[in-house]
Write a protein that holds these residues in place. Sequence first.
Motif, PDB file in Angstrom:
ATOM      1  N   UNK A 195      41.795  50.741  22.289  1.00  0.00           N
ATOM      2  CA  UNK A 195      40.655  49.832  22.423  1.00  0.00           C
ATOM      3  C   UNK A 195      40.322  49.171  21.089  1.00  0.00           C
ATOM      4  N   UNK A 196      40.314  49.959  20.021  1.00  0.00           N
ATOM      5  CA  UNK A 196      39.963  49.446  18.698  1.00  0.00           C
ATOM      6  C   UNK A 196      40.930  48.351  18.258  1.00  0.00           C
ATOM      7  N   UNK A 197      42.241  48.615  18.354  1.00  0.00           N
ATOM      8  CA  UNK A 197      43.218  47.632  17.865  1.00  0.00           C
ATOM      9  C   UNK A 197      43.412  46.472  18.833  1.00  0.00           C
ATOM     10  N   UNK A 198      43.147  46.680  20.113  1.00  0.00           N
ATOM     11  CA  UNK A 198      43.188  45.565  21.061  1.00  0.00           C
ATOM     12  C   UNK A 198      42.100  44.555  20.730  1.00  0.00           C
ATOM     13  N   UNK A 199      40.879  45.053  20.538  1.00  0.00           N
ATOM     14  CA  UNK A 199      39.766  44.157  20.207  1.00  0.00           C
ATOM     15  C   UNK A 199      39.948  43.525  18.839  1.00  0.00           C
ATOM     16  N   UNK A 200      40.524  44.255  17.921  1.00  0.00           N
ATOM     17  CA  UNK A 200      40.758  43.699  16.589  1.00  0.00           C
ATOM     18  C   UNK A 200      41.789  42.577  16.646  1.00  0.00           C
ATOM     19  N   UNK A 201      42.855  42.796  17.413  1.00  0.00           N
ATOM     20  CA  UNK A 201      43.864  41.748  17.595  1.00  0.00           C
ATOM     21  C   UNK A 201      43.240  40.539  18.283  1.00  0.00           C
ATOM     22  N   UNK A 220      45.849  40.544  25.994  1.00  0.00           N
ATOM     23  CA  UNK A 220      45.037  41.616  25.427  1.00  0.00           C
ATOM     24  C   UNK A 220      43.943  42.035  26.408  1.00  0.00           C
ATOM     25  N   UNK A 221      43.370  41.058  27.109  1.00  0.00           N
ATOM     26  CA  UNK A 221      42.344  41.397  28.097  1.00  0.00           C
ATOM     27  C   UNK A 221      42.928  42.267  29.212  1.00  0.00           C
ATOM     28  N   UNK A 222      44.203  42.071  29.507  1.00  0.00           N
ATOM     29  CA  UNK A 222      44.840  42.914  30.514  1.00  0.00           C
ATOM     30  C   UNK A 222      44.970  44.351  30.008  1.00  0.00           C
ATOM     31  N   UNK A 223      45.271  44.506  28.722  1.00  0.00           N
ATOM     32  CA  UNK A 223      45.336  45.858  28.143  1.00  0.00           C
ATOM     33  C   UNK A 223      43.959  46.516  28.211  1.00  0.00           C
ATOM     34  N   UNK A 224      42.907  45.746  27.923  1.00  0.00           N
ATOM     35  CA  UNK A 224      41.554  46.283  28.008  1.00  0.00           C
ATOM     36  C   UNK A 224      41.240  46.709  29.443  1.00  0.00           C
ATOM     37  N   UNK A 225      41.761  45.959  30.423  1.00  0.00           N
ATOM     38  CA  UNK A 225      41.622  46.352  31.827  1.00  0.00           C
ATOM     39  C   UNK A 225      42.264  47.723  32.052  1.00  0.00           C
ATOM     40  N   UNK A 226      43.456  47.925  31.488  1.00  0.00           N
ATOM     41  CA  UNK A 226      44.146  49.210  31.635  1.00  0.00           C
ATOM     42  C   UNK A 226      43.350  50.346  30.989  1.00  0.00           C
ATOM     43  N   UNK A 227      42.677  50.046  29.877  1.00  0.00           N
ATOM     44  CA  UNK A 227      41.846  51.059  29.213  1.00  0.00           C
ATOM     45  C   UNK A 227      40.721  51.497  30.146  1.00  0.00           C
ATOM     46  N   UNK A 228      40.074  50.533  30.804  1.00  0.00           N
ATOM     47  CA  UNK A 228      39.018  50.872  31.770  1.00  0.00           C
ATOM     48  C   UNK A 228      39.585  51.743  32.892  1.00  0.00           C
ATOM     49  N   UNK A 236      34.208  48.642  35.996  1.00  0.00           N
ATOM     50  CA  UNK A 236      34.559  47.837  34.828  1.00  0.00           C
ATOM     51  C   UNK A 236      35.943  47.213  34.977  1.00  0.00           C
ATOM     52  N   UNK A 237      36.835  47.913  35.678  1.00  0.00           N
ATOM     53  CA  UNK A 237      38.162  47.353  35.955  1.00  0.00           C
ATOM     54  C   UNK A 237      38.009  46.045  36.718  1.00  0.00           C
ATOM     55  N   UNK A 238      37.174  46.065  37.745  1.00  0.00           N
ATOM     56  CA  UNK A 238      37.023  44.859  38.553  1.00  0.00           C
ATOM     57  C   UNK A 238      36.310  43.754  37.786  1.00  0.00           C
ATOM     58  N   UNK A 239      35.336  44.118  36.968  1.00  0.00           N
ATOM     59  CA  UNK A 239      34.666  43.113  36.129  1.00  0.00           C
ATOM     60  C   UNK A 239      35.662  42.462  35.177  1.00  0.00           C
ATOM     61  N   UNK A 240      36.571  43.263  34.632  1.00  0.00           N
ATOM     62  CA  UNK A 240      37.579  42.730  33.710  1.00  0.00           C
ATOM     63  C   UNK A 240      38.570  41.836  34.448  1.00  0.00           C
ATOM     64  N   UNK A 241      38.876  42.164  35.684  1.00  0.00           N
ATOM     65  CA  UNK A 241      39.753  41.304  36.489  1.00  0.00           C
ATOM     66  C   UNK A 241      39.145  39.911  36.616  1.00  0.00           C
ATOM     67  N   UNK A 242      37.870  39.859  36.935  1.00  0.00           N
ATOM     68  CA  UNK A 242      37.206  38.562  37.061  1.00  0.00           C
ATOM     69  C   UNK A 242      37.143  37.835  35.730  1.00  0.00           C
ATOM     70  N   UNK A 243      36.989  38.585  34.647  1.00  0.00           N
ATOM     71  CA  UNK A 243      36.974  37.988  33.311  1.00  0.00           C
ATOM     72  C   UNK A 243      38.312  37.321  33.006  1.00  0.00           C
ATOM     73  N   UNK A 244      39.400  37.989  33.364  1.00  0.00           N
ATOM     74  CA  UNK A 244      40.741  37.429  33.140  1.00  0.00           C
ATOM     75  C   UNK A 244      40.945  36.183  34.003  1.00  0.00           C
ATOM     76  N   UNK A 245      40.440  36.223  35.210  1.00  0.00           N
ATOM     77  CA  UNK A 245      40.615  35.087  36.118  1.00  0.00           C
ATOM     78  C   UNK A 245      39.926  33.821  35.600  1.00  0.00           C
TER      79      UNK A 245
END
Length: 347
Positions: A195-201, A220-228, A236-245
Motif C-alpha cells: 500500500x505504501x509504495x503503491x501510493x508513493x508511485x 496502480x489503482x488496480x493493485x490498491x483494489x487487490x489490497x482491499x 472498499x473493493x467495490x468502491x475502488x472498482x467504481x473509482x477505476x471505472x
Amino acid sequence: MNFGQLTPLEFEELTAHIFRSRGFRTFLTPASGDGGIDIEAVYDGEVFKGTYLIQCKLWKNNVGEPQVRDLYGVVQDRQALKGILVTSSGFSPKAVRFAENKNIDLINGQTFIKLLKNINEHGKEINNYPIFSNQIKGFLEEDSFDAQMYHLLVDEIETNPTFEQPYMQLLELLLKSVLSIGKKSKYNGIINEISFYSNRYRDRFTKGRSNSEIGKRVGIDYIILLIHLLNGELTNVYSQINFIREAKFKGNITDQAYRAGIPTRYKPHITDIVRGLQQFISNQDINYYYIPFTTSFYYDDSNPYIRVVRPHTENISMSWIIDEFGINELEDIEQQKQLLAIYMEKE
C-alpha cells in the motif's frame, strides 16, 4: 527557535523528523505534482494505521481557511486517514472552525517547537523507519522472502526517487511474496508495504493528464483494489472498482495512445471481480471462480512518445483469497454482503 533562519525544505525535514520519532515512515513529496502535500507519513501500528498527508507552511502570517479547505479536499480525494497542516505561524479563526469535526489537525508554531523540544529532551534516536516488529517489517524474517533484494530496491528508490523501474520491481517482489506467504501477510506488514509504495508511485508518476500517466494510474489503482481484497474490505473493493471505472482517456479508442491506458485490459479483470463478489454475496459456490492478480510488470517502449508499464496477472482462486485472508474482522460479513448487494443492484 528562529523560523526565519530556516528554508522551506528544512522546515519540511524537521516536520518529517518529528513524525519519524513517533513511529511513522515519512516521504517528502516532489516539489510539484503532489496536490500541495509536502510529506506523506504512514503509520503501521495496529491502531490508527494508515496514511497521513502533511502540508508545511513556513509563513509569518496566519494560515487561512482556503489552505485548510484545499488540504481537506486532497485528503478526501486520496482517502487518507488524516490531513495535518503544520505552520511556523498560526491559524485564522475561520481556518480553525473549518477544521473542527474533520479529519484535519492543525499544528501552529508554538506546538511545533514543543514537539521538537520533546524529541530532543527524550533523546530519541531518529531512523527512516520505525523499529522492526511483526506488524511493521515481520515479512523480512520470512524464509521465502528475498530480504536482500528488498533492501537493494528500497535503497535504489531512496537514492534515485525519480527512477520508475525499482518501484515496479519492488511491487512485483511484494505481490508475489503475498501469494507465497499466504495468510501471514495480514500480520507481518507486507500488505501495508504494498500500500505504501503503491501510493508513493501513484503520487510521483501518475499525476499528469496524458493517456500514459492515466494508464499507469489505473494500473496502480488496480493493485490498491487487490489490497482491499486481501484485507477483506469487500465494500472498499467495490468502491475502488467504481473509482477505476471513472478513468477518462483522451482520443478515439483506436488511437495508439490508448495502448498506454489499456482500458480493455482492465475491463475483463473488473468484470471477473464483480462476478466473483456477486457469487459470494448470494452464497453461491466460488471454488471455481478466479481473480486476476497482478504478479509482475513489463515495459513497452515501442512508441517513443508513450512509456507503458503493463501488468502481468495470474488467476488466483477467489475462494482461496477469502479462506486464506478472511473478511475484515472489524466488519460484519453479513452486513458487508448486504451493502454489496445494494451497491451492485445495477450491475
